[in-house]
Design a protein around this motif. Structure first.
Motif, PDB file in Angstrom:
ATOM      1  N   SER A  21      -0.933  19.398 -10.663  1.00 32.38           N
ATOM      2  CA  SER A  21      -1.208  19.349  -9.141  1.00 32.38           C
ATOM      3  C   SER A  21      -1.424  17.899  -8.722  1.00 32.38           C
ATOM      4  CB  SER A  21      -2.562  20.018  -8.958  1.00 32.38           C
ATOM      5  OG  SER A  21      -3.476  18.974  -9.476  1.00 32.38           O
ATOM      6  N   SER A  22      -1.290  17.622  -7.418  1.00 37.23           N
ATOM      7  CA  SER A  22      -1.485  16.422  -6.595  1.00 37.23           C
ATOM      8  C   SER A  22      -2.676  15.719  -6.956  1.00 37.23           C
ATOM      9  CB  SER A  22      -1.296  16.695  -5.230  1.00 37.23           C
ATOM     10  OG  SER A  22      -2.274  17.524  -4.664  1.00 37.23           O
ATOM     11  N   ILE A  23      -3.844  16.706  -7.278  1.00 36.66           N
ATOM     12  CA  ILE A  23      -5.062  15.896  -7.326  1.00 36.66           C
ATOM     13  C   ILE A  23      -4.973  15.344  -8.775  1.00 36.66           C
ATOM     14  CG2 ILE A  23      -7.597  16.669  -7.809  1.00 36.66           C
ATOM     15  CD1 ILE A  23      -7.122  18.656  -5.687  1.00 36.66           C
ATOM     16  N   GLU A  24      -4.461  15.912  -9.787  1.00 34.60           N
ATOM     17  CA  GLU A  24      -4.306  15.685 -11.259  1.00 34.60           C
ATOM     18  C   GLU A  24      -3.324  14.268 -11.181  1.00 34.60           C
ATOM     19  OE1 GLU A  24      -4.292  19.193 -14.172  1.00 34.60           O
ATOM     20  OE2 GLU A  24      -2.965  19.358 -12.558  1.00 34.60           O
ATOM     21  N   VAL A  25      -2.303  14.549 -10.384  1.00 33.44           N
ATOM     22  CA  VAL A  25      -1.547  13.140 -10.307  1.00 33.44           C
ATOM     23  C   VAL A  25      -2.154  11.991  -9.568  1.00 33.44           C
ATOM     24  CG1 VAL A  25       0.672  12.002  -9.075  1.00 33.44           C
ATOM     25  CG2 VAL A  25       0.737  14.712 -10.073  1.00 33.44           C
ATOM     26  N   ALA A  26      -2.852  12.434  -8.631  1.00 30.21           N
ATOM     27  CA  ALA A  26      -3.843  11.208  -7.990  1.00 30.21           C
ATOM     28  C   ALA A  26      -4.507  10.504  -9.149  1.00 30.21           C
ATOM     29  CB  ALA A  26      -4.498  11.559  -6.658  1.00 30.21           C
ATOM     30  N   ALA A  27      -5.336  11.254  -9.831  1.00 28.02           N
ATOM     31  CA  ALA A  27      -6.187  10.822 -10.862  1.00 28.02           C
ATOM     32  C   ALA A  27      -5.582  10.050 -11.805  1.00 28.02           C
ATOM     33  CB  ALA A  27      -7.036  11.986 -11.482  1.00 28.02           C
ATOM     34  N   ALA A  28      -4.316  10.649 -12.314  1.00 30.14           N
ATOM     35  CA  ALA A  28      -3.420   9.623 -13.144  1.00 30.14           C
ATOM     36  C   ALA A  28      -3.084   8.163 -12.758  1.00 30.14           C
ATOM     37  CB  ALA A  28      -2.267  10.403 -13.660  1.00 30.14           C
ATOM     38  N   TYR A  29      -2.610   8.212 -11.392  1.00 29.26           N
ATOM     39  CA  TYR A  29      -2.482   6.951 -10.934  1.00 29.26           C
ATOM     40  C   TYR A  29      -3.849   6.119 -10.903  1.00 29.26           C
ATOM     41  CZ  TYR A  29       2.017   8.719  -8.732  1.00 29.26           C
ATOM     42  OH  TYR A  29       3.101   9.297  -8.580  1.00 29.26           O
ATOM     43  N   GLU A  30      -5.066   6.607 -10.414  1.00 32.63           N
ATOM     44  CA  GLU A  30      -6.069   5.810 -10.626  1.00 32.63           C
ATOM     45  C   GLU A  30      -6.553   5.246 -12.223  1.00 32.63           C
ATOM     46  OE1 GLU A  30      -8.354   4.921  -8.525  1.00 32.63           O
ATOM     47  OE2 GLU A  30      -7.223   5.996  -6.650  1.00 32.63           O
ATOM     48  N   ARG A  31      -6.236   6.212 -12.971  1.00 34.53           N
ATOM     49  CA  ARG A  31      -6.254   5.587 -14.561  1.00 34.53           C
ATOM     50  C   ARG A  31      -5.276   4.454 -14.751  1.00 34.53           C
ATOM     51  NH1 ARG A  31      -6.934  11.251 -15.255  1.00 34.53           N
ATOM     52  NH2 ARG A  31      -4.694  11.359 -16.001  1.00 34.53           N
ATOM     53  N   LEU A  32      -4.092   4.556 -14.322  1.00 36.16           N
ATOM     54  CA  LEU A  32      -3.145   3.945 -14.765  1.00 36.16           C
ATOM     55  C   LEU A  32      -3.334   2.497 -14.020  1.00 36.16           C
ATOM     56  CD1 LEU A  32       0.455   5.742 -14.528  1.00 36.16           C
ATOM     57  CD2 LEU A  32      -0.480   4.645 -16.497  1.00 36.16           C
ATOM     58  N   LEU A  62       0.994   0.591  -6.566  1.00 35.80           N
ATOM     59  CA  LEU A  62       0.859  -0.987  -6.055  1.00 35.80           C
ATOM     60  C   LEU A  62      -0.299  -0.972  -5.053  1.00 35.80           C
ATOM     61  CD1 LEU A  62       4.389  -1.482  -5.391  1.00 35.80           C
ATOM     62  CD2 LEU A  62       2.979  -2.778  -6.887  1.00 35.80           C
ATOM     63  N   THR A  63      -0.758   0.271  -4.276  1.00 29.84           N
ATOM     64  CA  THR A  63      -2.120   0.155  -3.319  1.00 29.84           C
ATOM     65  C   THR A  63      -3.265   0.121  -4.014  1.00 29.84           C
ATOM     66  OG1 THR A  63      -2.128   2.662  -3.190  1.00 29.84           O
ATOM     67  CG2 THR A  63      -0.716   1.332  -1.716  1.00 29.84           C
ATOM     68  N   HIS A  64      -3.239   0.200  -5.373  1.00 29.38           N
ATOM     69  CA  HIS A  64      -4.298   0.031  -6.265  1.00 29.38           C
ATOM     70  C   HIS A  64      -4.489  -0.898  -7.213  1.00 29.38           C
ATOM     71  CE1 HIS A  64      -5.671   4.212  -4.936  1.00 29.38           C
ATOM     72  NE2 HIS A  64      -4.259   4.632  -5.195  1.00 29.38           N
ATOM     73  N   LEU A  65      -3.496  -1.509  -7.255  1.00 35.34           N
ATOM     74  CA  LEU A  65      -3.534  -2.916  -8.044  1.00 35.34           C
ATOM     75  C   LEU A  65      -4.259  -4.012  -7.534  1.00 35.34           C
ATOM     76  CD1 LEU A  65       0.297  -2.988  -9.170  1.00 35.34           C
ATOM     77  CD2 LEU A  65      -1.824  -1.892 -10.446  1.00 35.34           C
ATOM     78  N   THR A  66      -5.100  -4.634  -8.413  1.00 34.49           N
ATOM     79  CA  THR A  66      -5.905  -5.984  -7.845  1.00 34.49           C
ATOM     80  C   THR A  66      -5.387  -7.257  -8.167  1.00 34.49           C
ATOM     81  OG1 THR A  66      -7.385  -5.585  -9.732  1.00 34.49           O
ATOM     82  CG2 THR A  66      -7.798  -4.581  -7.857  1.00 34.49           C
ATOM     83  N   PHE A  67      -4.700  -7.211  -9.090  1.00 34.97           N
ATOM     84  CA  PHE A  67      -3.866  -8.688  -9.639  1.00 34.97           C
ATOM     85  C   PHE A  67      -2.875  -8.735  -8.780  1.00 34.97           C
ATOM     86  CE2 PHE A  67      -1.868  -5.220 -12.165  1.00 34.97           C
ATOM     87  CZ  PHE A  67      -0.504  -5.296 -12.033  1.00 34.97           C
ATOM     88  N   TYR A  68      -2.579 -10.194  -8.715  1.00 37.51           N
ATOM     89  CA  TYR A  68      -1.596 -10.975  -8.032  1.00 37.51           C
ATOM     90  C   TYR A  68      -0.130 -10.523  -8.644  1.00 37.51           C
ATOM     91  CZ  TYR A  68      -5.189 -13.396  -5.283  1.00 37.51           C
ATOM     92  OH  TYR A  68      -6.185 -13.781  -4.837  1.00 37.51           O
ATOM     93  N   HIS A  69       0.791 -10.380  -7.830  1.00 40.68           N
ATOM     94  CA  HIS A  69       2.125  -9.944  -8.446  1.00 40.68           C
ATOM     95  C   HIS A  69       3.322 -10.247  -7.540  1.00 40.68           C
ATOM     96  CE1 HIS A  69       0.837  -6.128  -6.654  1.00 40.68           C
ATOM     97  NE2 HIS A  69       1.760  -6.045  -6.362  1.00 40.68           N
ATOM     98  N   ARG A  70       4.439 -10.422  -8.076  1.00 43.47           N
ATOM     99  CA  ARG A  70       5.521 -10.379  -7.324  1.00 43.47           C
ATOM    100  C   ARG A  70       6.323  -8.918  -7.497  1.00 43.47           C
ATOM    101  NH1 ARG A  70       7.073 -14.966 -10.492  1.00 43.47           N
ATOM    102  NH2 ARG A  70       5.589 -13.989 -11.528  1.00 43.47           N
ATOM    103  N   MET A  71       7.107  -8.580  -6.439  1.00 47.64           N
ATOM    104  CA  MET A  71       7.725  -7.273  -6.559  1.00 47.64           C
ATOM    105  C   MET A  71       9.201  -7.517  -6.532  1.00 47.64           C
ATOM    106  SD  MET A  71       5.702  -4.441  -4.263  1.00 47.64           S
ATOM    107  CE  MET A  71       7.256  -3.316  -4.402  1.00 47.64           C
ATOM    108  N   HIS A  72       9.890  -6.752  -7.400  1.00 48.92           N
ATOM    109  CA  HIS A  72      11.322  -6.555  -7.377  1.00 48.92           C
ATOM    110  C   HIS A  72      11.713  -5.104  -7.876  1.00 48.92           C
ATOM    111  CE1 HIS A  72      14.736  -9.181  -6.978  1.00 48.92           C
ATOM    112  NE2 HIS A  72      15.320  -8.922  -7.886  1.00 48.92           N
ATOM    113  N   TYR A  73      13.175  -4.929  -7.773  1.00 45.11           N
ATOM    114  CA  TYR A  73      13.673  -3.695  -8.319  1.00 45.11           C
ATOM    115  C   TYR A  73      14.662  -3.639  -9.101  1.00 45.11           C
ATOM    116  CZ  TYR A  73      17.155  -3.454  -4.779  1.00 45.11           C
ATOM    117  OH  TYR A  73      18.431  -3.769  -4.037  1.00 45.11           O
TER     118      TYR A  73
END
Length: 185
Positions: A21-32, A62-73
């Motif tokens: 479920s989307s709730i389980e996925v959201a919790a996984a994002y928080e743990r990650l 990315l919206t939950h990360l607290t460390f400074y980082h640069r992004m690329h793809y």
């Protein structure tokens, strides 16, 4: 990639079941995110999104990360018309110097790992300080490539053709907030 009609997509959705479920996925994002925040505190890594599948997991993380980082793809694939091949094709190779950098790759799923391993091996040639891989899903089966592991995993999923959260059904349905599969008979 050929277009599928809206009716075919709707039929697929009617014949599918939600595995995670989307709730389980959201919790996984928080743990990650919590794991990544601890690991990368003070390291200032380059976060590389593995396109196309990694776009949605990366956007959520990315919206939950607290460390400074640069992004690329990056964009590399082995798939042609949803069929795996043995050849890695770079659609977009990083144009940033990785020497001495900490690199975090974010992708959607660790299935067999052939593509992700090939990407990591190619990027290692640029002498980064470290390369770690983060995926939302780990598909449970014994067909994984040898001598390669993913460092951060959100959830495990059964060995089925899954879609949603970045994974597609013939190019569609990546946007779904949960993980789905066609119902088994």
């Amino acid at each position: 990639m050929s277009q599928i009609s809206n009716q075919e997509i709707e039929k697929t959705l009617r014949n599918s079941e939600c595995l995670i479920s989307s709730i389980e996925v959201a919790a996984a994002y928080e743990r990650l995110a919590a794991q990544l925040n601890l690991h990368y505190a003070g390291l200032n890594p380059i976060v590389m999104v593995v396109m196309n599948g990694g776009l949605i997991p990366a956007g959520q993380l990315l919206t939950h990360l607290t460390f400074y980082h640069r992004m690329h793809y990056i964009h590399a694939t082995r798939y042609r018309e949803n069929e795996g091949t043995n050849e890695l094709i770079w659609k977009y190779k990083p144009d940033v110097n990785l020497e001495g950098e900490h690199v975090l790759l974010i992708d959607d799923i660790f299935d067999e790992g052939i593509t992700l391993k090939a990407i990591v091996e190619d990027l290692k040639n640029e002498n980064p300080a470290s390369i770690n891989c983060c995926v939302l899903l780990n598909k449970e089966h014994d067909r994984k490539v040898q001598d390669f592991n993913v460092d951060f995993i959100g959830l495990n999923v059964a060995d089925r053709y899954v879609y949603g959260c970045g994974m597609d059904f013939h190019g569609y349905l990546r946007h779904l907030p949960g993980i789905y599969a066609i119902k088994e008979d």
